[in-house]
Design an enzyme around this catalytic site. Structure first.
Site, PDB file in Angstrom:
ATOM      1  NE  ARG A   1     -77.639 -21.429 -19.564  1.00 55.48           N
ATOM      2  CZ  ARG A   1     -77.236 -20.165 -19.388  1.00 55.48           C
ATOM      3  NH1 ARG A   1     -77.924 -19.172 -19.865  1.00 55.48           N
ATOM      4  NH2 ARG A   1     -76.129 -19.941 -18.710  1.00 55.48           N
TER       5      ARG A   1
ATOM      6  NE  ARG B   1     -85.033 -16.047 -12.977  1.00 58.80           N
ATOM      7  CZ  ARG B   1     -84.842 -14.938 -12.300  1.00 58.80           C
ATOM      8  NH1 ARG B   1     -85.754 -14.526 -11.456  1.00 58.80           N
ATOM      9  NH2 ARG B   1     -83.749 -14.224 -12.466  1.00 58.80           N
TER      10      ARG B   1
ATOM     11  CE1 TYR C   1     -69.177 -17.559 -14.949  1.00 59.30           C
ATOM     12  CE2 TYR C   1     -68.444 -19.699 -15.737  1.00 59.30           C
ATOM     13  CZ  TYR C   1     -69.110 -18.514 -15.957  1.00 59.30           C
ATOM     14  OH  TYR C   1     -69.690 -18.267 -17.173  1.00 59.30           O
TER      15      TYR C   1
ATOM     16  NE  ARG D   1     -82.685 -15.084 -18.917  1.00 55.68           N
ATOM     17  CZ  ARG D   1     -81.488 -14.588 -18.616  1.00 55.68           C
ATOM     18  NH1 ARG D   1     -81.372 -13.639 -17.719  1.00 55.68           N
ATOM     19  NH2 ARG D   1     -80.404 -15.009 -19.225  1.00 55.68           N
TER      20      ARG D   1
ATOM     21  CG  ASP E   1     -75.968 -22.190 -13.281  1.00 52.64           C
ATOM     22  OD1 ASP E   1     -76.498 -21.743 -14.314  1.00 52.64           O
ATOM     23  OD2 ASP E   1     -74.807 -21.909 -12.939  1.00 52.64           O
TER      24      ASP E   1
HETATM   25  O1  CP3 Z   1     -79.698 -26.056 -20.606  1.00 55.34           O
HETATM   26  C1  CP3 Z   1     -80.670 -26.022 -19.804  1.00 55.34           C
HETATM   27  O2  CP3 Z   1     -81.824 -25.686 -20.134  1.00 55.34           O
HETATM   28  C2  CP3 Z   1     -80.437 -26.529 -18.394  1.00 55.34           C
HETATM   29  C3  CP3 Z   1     -80.105 -25.571 -17.413  1.00 55.34           C
HETATM   30  C4  CP3 Z   1     -78.777 -24.816 -17.457  1.00 55.34           C
HETATM   31  C5  CP3 Z   1     -78.667 -23.492 -16.962  1.00 55.34           C
HETATM   32  N1  CP3 Z   1     -77.349 -23.142 -16.968  1.00 55.34           N
HETATM   33  C6  CP3 Z   1     -79.796 -22.671 -16.511  1.00 55.34           C
HETATM   34  C7  CP3 Z   1     -79.620 -21.212 -16.357  1.00 55.34           C
HETATM   35  C8  CP3 Z   1     -77.491 -25.227 -17.813  1.00 55.34           C
HETATM   36  C9  CP3 Z   1     -77.042 -26.530 -18.459  1.00 55.34           C
HETATM   37  C10 CP3 Z   1     -76.589 -24.165 -17.487  1.00 55.34           C
HETATM   38  C11 CP3 Z   1     -75.139 -24.248 -17.675  1.00 55.34           C
HETATM   39  C12 CP3 Z   1     -74.304 -23.076 -17.401  1.00 55.34           C
HETATM   40  N2  CP3 Z   1     -74.469 -22.125 -16.411  1.00 55.34           N
HETATM   41  C13 CP3 Z   1     -73.104 -22.780 -18.087  1.00 55.34           C
HETATM   42  C14 CP3 Z   1     -72.487 -23.633 -19.170  1.00 55.34           C
HETATM   43  C15 CP3 Z   1     -73.144 -23.445 -20.483  1.00 55.34           C
HETATM   44  C16 CP3 Z   1     -72.899 -22.085 -21.117  1.00 55.34           C
HETATM   45  O3  CP3 Z   1     -73.908 -21.370 -21.292  1.00 55.34           O
HETATM   46  O4  CP3 Z   1     -71.761 -21.755 -21.430  1.00 55.34           O
HETATM   47  C17 CP3 Z   1     -72.573 -21.592 -17.524  1.00 55.34           C
HETATM   48  C18 CP3 Z   1     -71.310 -20.897 -17.964  1.00 55.34           C
HETATM   49  C19 CP3 Z   1     -73.440 -21.204 -16.458  1.00 55.34           C
HETATM   50  C20 CP3 Z   1     -73.270 -20.059 -15.524  1.00 55.34           C
HETATM   51  C21 CP3 Z   1     -74.384 -19.085 -15.611  1.00 55.34           C
HETATM   52  N3  CP3 Z   1     -75.687 -19.356 -15.230  1.00 55.34           N
HETATM   53  C22 CP3 Z   1     -74.320 -17.751 -16.064  1.00 55.34           C
HETATM   54  C23 CP3 Z   1     -73.089 -17.065 -16.568  1.00 55.34           C
HETATM   55  C24 CP3 Z   1     -75.623 -17.232 -15.933  1.00 55.34           C
HETATM   56  C25 CP3 Z   1     -76.051 -15.792 -16.171  1.00 55.34           C
HETATM   57  C26 CP3 Z   1     -76.266 -15.517 -17.608  1.00 55.34           C
HETATM   58  C27 CP3 Z   1     -77.723 -15.581 -17.937  1.00 55.34           C
HETATM   59  O5  CP3 Z   1     -78.079 -16.176 -18.967  1.00 55.34           O
HETATM   60  O6  CP3 Z   1     -78.508 -15.009 -17.167  1.00 55.34           O
HETATM   61  C28 CP3 Z   1     -76.466 -18.263 -15.461  1.00 55.34           C
HETATM   62  C29 CP3 Z   1     -77.926 -18.154 -15.196  1.00 55.34           C
HETATM   63  C30 CP3 Z   1     -78.808 -19.205 -15.768  1.00 55.34           C
HETATM   64  N4  CP3 Z   1     -78.545 -20.536 -15.822  1.00 55.34           N
HETATM   65  C31 CP3 Z   1     -80.130 -18.973 -16.289  1.00 55.34           C
HETATM   66  C32 CP3 Z   1     -80.633 -20.229 -16.655  1.00 55.34           C
HETATM   67  C33 CP3 Z   1     -82.000 -20.535 -17.211  1.00 55.34           C
HETATM   68  C34 CP3 Z   1     -80.837 -17.641 -16.377  1.00 55.34           C
HETATM   69  C35 CP3 Z   1     -81.334 -17.353 -14.991  1.00 55.34           C
HETATM   70  C36 CP3 Z   1     -82.563 -16.502 -14.942  1.00 55.34           C
HETATM   71  O7  CP3 Z   1     -83.684 -17.047 -15.035  1.00 55.34           O
HETATM   72  O8  CP3 Z   1     -82.410 -15.291 -14.754  1.00 55.34           O
END
Ligand code: CP3
Length: 350
Positions: A23, A36, A150, A27, A73
């Site tokens: 990640r 964003r 999910y 943010r 994602d």
């Molecule tokens: O790693 C990176 O920088 C690449 C991008 C990436 C994102 N999500 C961007 C993201 C990757 C590799 C993921 C993987 C992901 N997404 C996983 C597996 C890794 C882990 O964290 O366990 C999972 C379970 C998800 C599903 C997901 N996406 C959730 C549950 C959420 C909401 C939680 C949160 O942090 O807001 C997201 C949103 C998400 N994915 C964001 C980002 C940058 C935040 C979105 C925003 O800008 O509001």
């Protein structure tokens, strides 16, 4: 400089210990929050190649990292299979549900799924063209179990009880869902590789939910099938598996799935990573994201323990899970500097 991440994953001695963070685009970076806010929606960012490329590159401008990870994602696949997806502020993802064979049969497959994901491949191509020579581009997808959880829960859930019940019963529709995800995910990763991804990571974030027998059946076996198919299509492309919170399941995971590296969460002692796990696979991890927020001495000690225990030629330094929004940027800088300092000192001693 060589591509240190690729070197470690292909058994060569890297010029330095590779570092990246799960990640790493997100943010905690003001430039991410700004973009964003302008765009308004996270999914819009994911599906606009120019912006997704920009966001992918942001952390690399600030920190001396060895990899870029595609900005996308794991839930884009279920969306491309036909489920509604939205991200509500402060609530996380909300996804359409699949809970029986009718639901599985209604999912789209094949080329229509890849067509909807075409903007992601466009992003991969743009990033590949812009990276410095020493930086490796990582593509990714979720593992079938984590993505299925999910789809069954309809988004995030406190304990994924409905999905775990389906896994424990071994319901036919659940097995069919896992099979569909295996084939879509392989096609998706394969397209990312064709577009320029040099390494792929499979995120099984909820692997730790599964009891030992279910872990074998629903985490290890589907990932093993994916790796076998990927290795057939792209023999030289390394695969990283991340069965988060797998506990004793980490041992033998690489052997049983064929992955080239295993991502580990922060609960695993560095000594064990050095003495046991790194002998069977390259190890990726496992600084606690909370220790990274804490910074200071606690962070220094965690970095020192890890770099002392795990040899640089078998290690990809990373976090045990994704970096969180409240992480101070100065702490990331401190972590990277400390790793480089420790390894430089070791190199001059030997
Ligand atoms: O790693 C990176 O920088 C690449 C991008 C990436 C994102 N999500 C961007 C993201 C990757 C590799 C993921 C993987 C992901 N997404 C996983 C597996 C890794 C882990 O964290 O366990 C999972 C379970 C998800 C599903 C997901 N996406 C959730 C549950 C959420 C909401 C939680 C949160 O942090 O807001 C997201 C949103 C998400 N994915 C964001 C980002 C940058 C935040 C979105 C925003 O800008 O509001």
């Amino acid at each position: 400089m060589d591509k240190a991440l690729l070197s470690v994953l292909t058994g060569r001695t890297p010029g330095r210990r590779p570092i990246w963070m799960m990640r790493q685009a997100g943010r905690y970076l003001p430039e991410y929050r700004k973009l964003r806010a302008e765009v308004g929606s996270f999914l819009e960012l994911c599906y606009t190649p120019e912006l997704a490329c920009e966001v992918t590159l942001q952390p690399l401008r600030r920190f001396d990292l060895d990899a870029a990870i595609l900005f996308a994602d794991i839930l884009l696949i279920p969306q491309a299979m036909g489920l509604d997806l939205s991200f509500r502020e402060g609530e996380g993802p909300v996804l359409g549900t699949v809970r029986d064979m009718g639901g599985v049969d209604a999912l789209d497959g094949g080329d229509s799924v890849l067509d909807r994901l075409a903007p992601v491949m466009d992003t991969v191509g743009r990033v590949a063209a812009k990276l410095d020579d020493h930086v490796t581009l990582i593509g990714f997808c979720g593992a079938p179990w984590t993505v299925a959880s999910y789809m069954i829960e309809g988004g995030s859930s406190p304990d994924r009880r409905t999905a775990r019940l389906a896994a424990a019963r071994g319901d036919d529709w659940f097995e069919a869902l896992i099979d569909r995800l295996v084939s879509c995910s392989v096609d998706y990763l394969s397209s990312q590789i064709a577009a320029g991804a040099e390494v792929v990571q499979i995120f099984d974030s909820w692997a730790g939910d599964l009891a030992a027998a279910e872990f074998e059946r629903w985490s290890v076996a589907p990932v093993a099938r994916m790796v076998a198919m990927l290795k057939e299509r792209h023999p030289g492309v390394p695969v990283i598996g991340f069965p988060r919170a797998a506990g004793l399941g980490y041992e033998g995971f690489a052997r049983r799935t064929g992955v080239d590296a295993v991502g580990v969460d922060a609960s695993v002692p560095p000594r064990w990573l050095g003495d046991v796990l790194s002998r069977e696979a390259v190890v990726q991890g496992n600084i606690d994201p909370v220790v990274l927020i804490a910074g200071g001495e606690a962070l220094d000690r965690a970095v020192d323990r890890l770099t002392e225990a795990v040899p640089a030629c078998r290690h990809i330094l990373n976090l045990g899970h994704g970096i969180v929004p409240q992480t101070p940027i100065a702490h990331v800088e401190r972590m990277v500097a400390r790793v480089r300092h420790n390894d430089g000192r070791d190199a001059s001693e030997s």
